[in-house]
Write an enzyme that holds these catalytic residues in place. Structure first.
Site, mmCIF file in Angstrom:
data_model
loop_
_atom_site.group_PDB
_atom_site.id
_atom_site.type_symbol
_atom_site.label_atom_id
_atom_site.label_comp_id
_atom_site.label_asym_id
_atom_site.label_seq_id
_atom_site.Cartn_x
_atom_site.Cartn_y
_atom_site.Cartn_z
ATOM 1 N N ALA A 144 23.379 62.585 17.866
ATOM 2 C CA ALA A 144 22.129 63.119 18.418
ATOM 3 C C ALA A 144 20.933 62.727 17.540
ATOM 4 O O ALA A 144 19.853 62.414 18.055
ATOM 5 C CB ALA A 144 22.217 64.639 18.529
ATOM 6 N N VAL A 145 21.132 62.714 16.235
ATOM 7 C CA VAL A 145 20.059 62.318 15.317
ATOM 8 C C VAL A 145 19.665 60.858 15.582
ATOM 9 O O VAL A 145 18.488 60.523 15.755
ATOM 10 C CB VAL A 145 20.508 62.493 13.835
ATOM 11 C CG1 VAL A 145 19.542 61.811 12.873
ATOM 12 C CG2 VAL A 145 20.643 63.985 13.492
ATOM 13 N N THR A 155 25.089 72.021 0.309
ATOM 14 C CA THR A 155 24.272 70.868 0.712
ATOM 15 C C THR A 155 22.791 71.245 0.779
ATOM 16 O O THR A 155 21.918 70.500 0.307
ATOM 17 C CB THR A 155 24.738 70.376 2.106
ATOM 18 O OG1 THR A 155 26.112 70.002 1.995
ATOM 19 C CG2 THR A 155 23.912 69.200 2.599
ATOM 20 N N ASP A 181 32.715 77.426 7.900
ATOM 21 C CA ASP A 181 32.668 78.779 7.333
ATOM 22 C C ASP A 181 31.711 79.742 8.045
ATOM 23 O O ASP A 181 31.828 80.952 7.881
ATOM 24 C CB ASP A 181 32.275 78.716 5.852
ATOM 25 C CG ASP A 181 33.414 78.232 4.973
ATOM 26 O OD1 ASP A 181 34.520 78.038 5.507
ATOM 27 O OD2 ASP A 181 33.193 78.046 3.761
ATOM 28 N N ARG A 198 32.163 66.106 -2.162
ATOM 29 C CA ARG A 198 31.559 67.104 -3.044
ATOM 30 C C ARG A 198 31.137 66.298 -4.266
ATOM 31 O O ARG A 198 31.948 65.606 -4.875
ATOM 32 C CB ARG A 198 32.561 68.190 -3.402
ATOM 33 C CG ARG A 198 33.154 68.861 -2.138
ATOM 34 C CD ARG A 198 33.741 70.216 -2.443
ATOM 35 N NE ARG A 198 34.539 70.708 -1.329
ATOM 36 C CZ ARG A 198 34.051 71.409 -0.305
ATOM 37 N NH1 ARG A 198 32.759 71.688 -0.245
ATOM 38 N NH2 ARG A 198 34.845 71.837 0.657
ATOM 39 N N GLY A 256 26.676 72.390 4.531
ATOM 40 C CA GLY A 256 26.690 73.840 4.383
ATOM 41 C C GLY A 256 25.732 74.332 3.316
ATOM 42 O O GLY A 256 24.766 73.642 2.956
ATOM 43 N N GLY A 306 44.497 88.707 18.479
ATOM 44 C CA GLY A 306 45.184 90.004 18.611
ATOM 45 C C GLY A 306 45.929 90.410 17.348
ATOM 46 O O GLY A 306 46.959 91.089 17.413
ATOM 47 N N GLY A 307 45.394 90.014 16.178
ATOM 48 C CA GLY A 307 46.044 90.364 14.903
ATOM 49 C C GLY A 307 45.997 91.877 14.664
ATOM 50 O O GLY A 307 45.100 92.561 15.148
ATOM 51 N N GLU A 308 46.985 92.380 13.916
ATOM 52 C CA GLU A 308 47.061 93.832 13.683
ATOM 53 C C GLU A 308 46.177 94.279 12.523
ATOM 54 O O GLU A 308 45.782 95.435 12.443
ATOM 55 C CB GLU A 308 48.514 94.251 13.411
ATOM 56 C CG GLU A 308 49.336 94.509 14.670
ATOM 57 C CD GLU A 308 49.702 93.252 15.448
ATOM 58 O OE1 GLU A 308 49.743 92.172 14.826
ATOM 59 O OE2 GLU A 308 49.918 93.344 16.670
HETATM 60 N N1 LIG Z 1 23.184 73.928 -7.035
HETATM 61 C C1 LIG Z 1 23.207 72.684 -6.548
HETATM 62 N N2 LIG Z 1 22.324 71.745 -6.980
HETATM 63 C C2 LIG Z 1 22.336 70.489 -6.490
HETATM 64 N N3 LIG Z 1 23.235 70.061 -5.589
HETATM 65 C C3 LIG Z 1 24.136 70.940 -5.132
HETATM 66 C C4 LIG Z 1 24.169 72.295 -5.568
HETATM 67 N N4 LIG Z 1 25.178 72.930 -4.935
HETATM 68 C C5 LIG Z 1 25.760 72.003 -4.147
HETATM 69 N N5 LIG Z 1 25.134 70.812 -4.259
HETATM 70 C C6 LIG Z 1 25.511 69.533 -3.636
HETATM 71 O O1 LIG Z 1 25.942 69.741 -2.302
HETATM 72 C C7 LIG Z 1 27.277 69.260 -2.142
HETATM 73 C C8 LIG Z 1 27.969 70.005 -1.062
HETATM 74 O O2 LIG Z 1 28.088 71.373 -1.408
HETATM 75 P P1 LIG Z 1 29.445 72.170 -1.161
HETATM 76 O O3 LIG Z 1 29.243 73.552 -1.639
HETATM 77 O O4 LIG Z 1 30.563 71.378 -1.736
HETATM 78 O O5 LIG Z 1 29.635 72.111 0.428
HETATM 79 P P2 LIG Z 1 28.805 72.764 1.628
HETATM 80 O O6 LIG Z 1 27.498 72.083 1.722
HETATM 81 O O7 LIG Z 1 29.657 72.470 2.819
HETATM 82 O O8 LIG Z 1 28.673 74.237 1.334
HETATM 83 C C9 LIG Z 1 27.869 69.428 -3.547
HETATM 84 O O9 LIG Z 1 29.022 68.647 -3.721
HETATM 85 C C10 LIG Z 1 26.716 68.965 -4.414
HETATM 86 O O10 LIG Z 1 26.611 67.571 -4.439
HETATM 87 O O1 LIG Z 2 38.615 70.899 1.126
HETATM 88 P P1 LIG Z 2 38.319 71.598 -0.161
HETATM 89 O O2 LIG Z 2 37.380 70.823 -1.020
HETATM 90 O O3 LIG Z 2 39.579 71.997 -0.867
HETATM 91 O O4 LIG Z 2 37.564 72.948 0.142
HETATM 92 C C1 LIG Z 2 38.090 74.031 0.831
HETATM 93 C C2 LIG Z 2 36.939 74.882 1.292
HETATM 94 O O5 LIG Z 2 36.137 74.140 2.209
HETATM 95 C C3 LIG Z 2 35.938 74.893 3.398
HETATM 96 O O6 LIG Z 2 36.919 74.472 4.334
HETATM 97 C C4 LIG Z 2 34.584 74.615 3.977
HETATM 98 O O7 LIG Z 2 33.600 74.951 3.046
HETATM 99 P P2 LIG Z 2 32.235 74.166 2.956
HETATM 100 O O8 LIG Z 2 31.783 73.906 4.346
HETATM 101 O O9 LIG Z 2 31.331 75.081 2.191
HETATM 102 O O10 LIG Z 2 32.460 72.885 2.236
HETATM 103 C C5 LIG Z 2 36.191 76.340 2.964
HETATM 104 O O11 LIG Z 2 36.538 77.181 4.042
HETATM 105 C C6 LIG Z 2 37.314 76.165 1.986
HETATM 106 O O12 LIG Z 2 37.364 77.242 1.104
HETATM 107 MG MG LIG Z 3 29.720 76.020 1.777
#
Ligand SMILES: Nc1ncnc2c1ncn2[C@@H]1O[C@H](COP(=O)(O)OP(=O)(O)O)[C@@H](O)[C@H]1O
Ligand SMILES: O=P(O)(O)OC[C@H]1O[C@](O)(COP(=O)(O)O)[C@@H](O)[C@@H]1O
Ligand SMILES: [Mg+2]
Length: 323
Positions: free
Chosen positions: A22-23, A105, A128, A72, A102, A186-188
């Site tokens: 879409a972008v 990011t 998530d 990551r 997420g 339907g978990g308990e």
């Molecule tokens: N505090 C931060 N400062 C700068 N970059 C960050 C920070 N936190 C996360 N990022 C960057 O964003 C990427 C993705 O974040 P991550 O938490 O792994 O996944 P998500 O975006 O799905 O939550 C990280 O691997 C890192 O490169």
């Molecule tokens: O695939 P990895 O790096 O082990 O991370 C597992 C984590 O990533 C997720 O699947 C998705 O999380 P993010 O979207 O924040 O990256 C979480 O639910 C789970 O805890």
């Molecule tokens: Mg996340």
């Protein structure tokens, strides 16, 4: 604005491809060139940049994962890493960015924009559902459907063998998948990272069930619950309740893959489109989300710092609807 960069970052989620598509197609309608930055921030730091044509995104709307790949990237958390990323963006003439990912990011995007001023709009791509400013994130619906399908299948063995099953789902800090999966499957009982008193409640529940000799139950356990996930919880139950024949199933990365549902494809398409339109209108530093079926922009700061609470009526339902 002549050229925008798009990337997918953090955990992949079903629908990311629909969003990239879409972008690209929205930008092209405005004669804006699109550069795909491969492997999220890792590729921005390392210089993995490639032009995306409209045909490059043909036939991907139904595919899980991300054709741009993801990562990551610890380097991006350092000033030096972000400087290198900026130098690469400049070198490729990038005027603006669409970040699909997420909370991590968007934290990175916030720092990057504050330091270097490249306008950025985010699209919430994570299973998530832990972002404020959108009712649902791209990939959440598909992940929940995968969980429900798994619970349906596990229930057959739970019922046939009169067993207690602990089904562990993803969510280190967020219980949306667990709660929605539990209600729809339907978990308990459900164990959530947001609640720190689930264990005594589960114990009480198991006591009552065992008094009635009902041993076949499904407990949905978020990986970040107070017990520390299904395996740890199983140890506690085996010790305290030997009358239960207990098994654990960890769904793990099964939940991240698969063809996106209709709902995720539409959400991703709407938000990817809106992200480009917002950049063209001069918006920056915002996440495009869907609230009450309308696309809305929320600042990156609010999207990561404000907490999206679990649906309280779903929480109640998860208890009311148990036999
Ligand atoms: N505090 C931060 N400062 C700068 N970059 C960050 C920070 N936190 C996360 N990022 C960057 O964003 C990427 C993705 O974040 P991550 O938490 O792994 O996944 P998500 O975006 O799905 O939550 C990280 O691997 C890192 O490169
Ligand atoms: O695939 P990895 O790096 O082990 O991370 C597992 C984590 O990533 C997720 O699947 C998705 O999380 P993010 O979207 O924040 O990256 C979480 O639910 C789970 O805890
Ligand atoms: Mg996340």
């Amino acid at each position: 604005m002549n050229k925008i960069g798009v990337f997918t970052s953090g955990g992949d989620s079903p629908g990311m491809n629909a969003c990239v598509r879409a972008v690209v197609r929205t930008a092209h309608k405005h004669d804006v060139e699109v550069i795909g930055i491969k492997e999220g921030y890792r590729g921005m730091v390392a210089g993995y940049f490639e032009t995306l044509t409209s045909l490059d995104v043909a036939g991907i709307i139904q595919r899980g994962g991300t054709i741009l790949r993801s990562s990551r990237c610890p380097e991006f958390k350092t000033k030096e890493g972000r400087q290198q990323a900026y130098d690469n963006c400049k070198k490729h003439g990038i005027d603006a960015l669409v970040a699909i990912g997420g909370n991590g990011t968007f934290t990175g995007a916030l720092y990057f924009e504050e330091e270097f001023g490249i306008p950025t709009i985010g699209c919430p791509g994570t299973i998530d559902n832990d972002l404020f400013g959108t009712d649902y994130t791209i990939g959440f619906d598909t992940a929940c459907n995968t969980v429900v399908k798994a619970i349906d299948q596990i229930r057959e063995t739970a019922a046939s063998h009169n067993r207690l099953f602990l089904v562990e789902v993803m969510g280190r800090d967020s219980g949306f998948i667990a709660l929605n999966g539990c209600v729809a499957g339907g978990g308990e009982a459900v164990m959530l990272p947001e609640q720190r008193d689930d264990l005594p409640r589960l114990m009480q529940f198991l006591d009552e069930k065992s008094q009635h000799k009902i041993y076949s139950n499904i407990v949905v356990v978020a990986e970040g619950d107070e017990a520390g996930g299904a395996i740890e919880l199983e140890k506690v139950i085996r010790k305290e309740y030997p009358q239960y024949d207990v098994r654990s199933t960890i769904l793990g990365h099964l939940q991240r893959g698969g063809s996106p549902t209709c709902r995720d494809r539409i959400l991703a398409s709407r938000l990817g489109h809106h992200a480009v339109e917002a950049l063209l209108k001069g918006e920056r530093n915002m996440m495009a989300g869907e609230i009450n079926n309308k696309v809305e922009l929320t600042s990156f700061r609010d999207s990561i710092e404000k907490t999206k609470a679990l649906n309280s009526d779903l929480l109640q339902l998860s208890e009311i609807l148990v036999a």
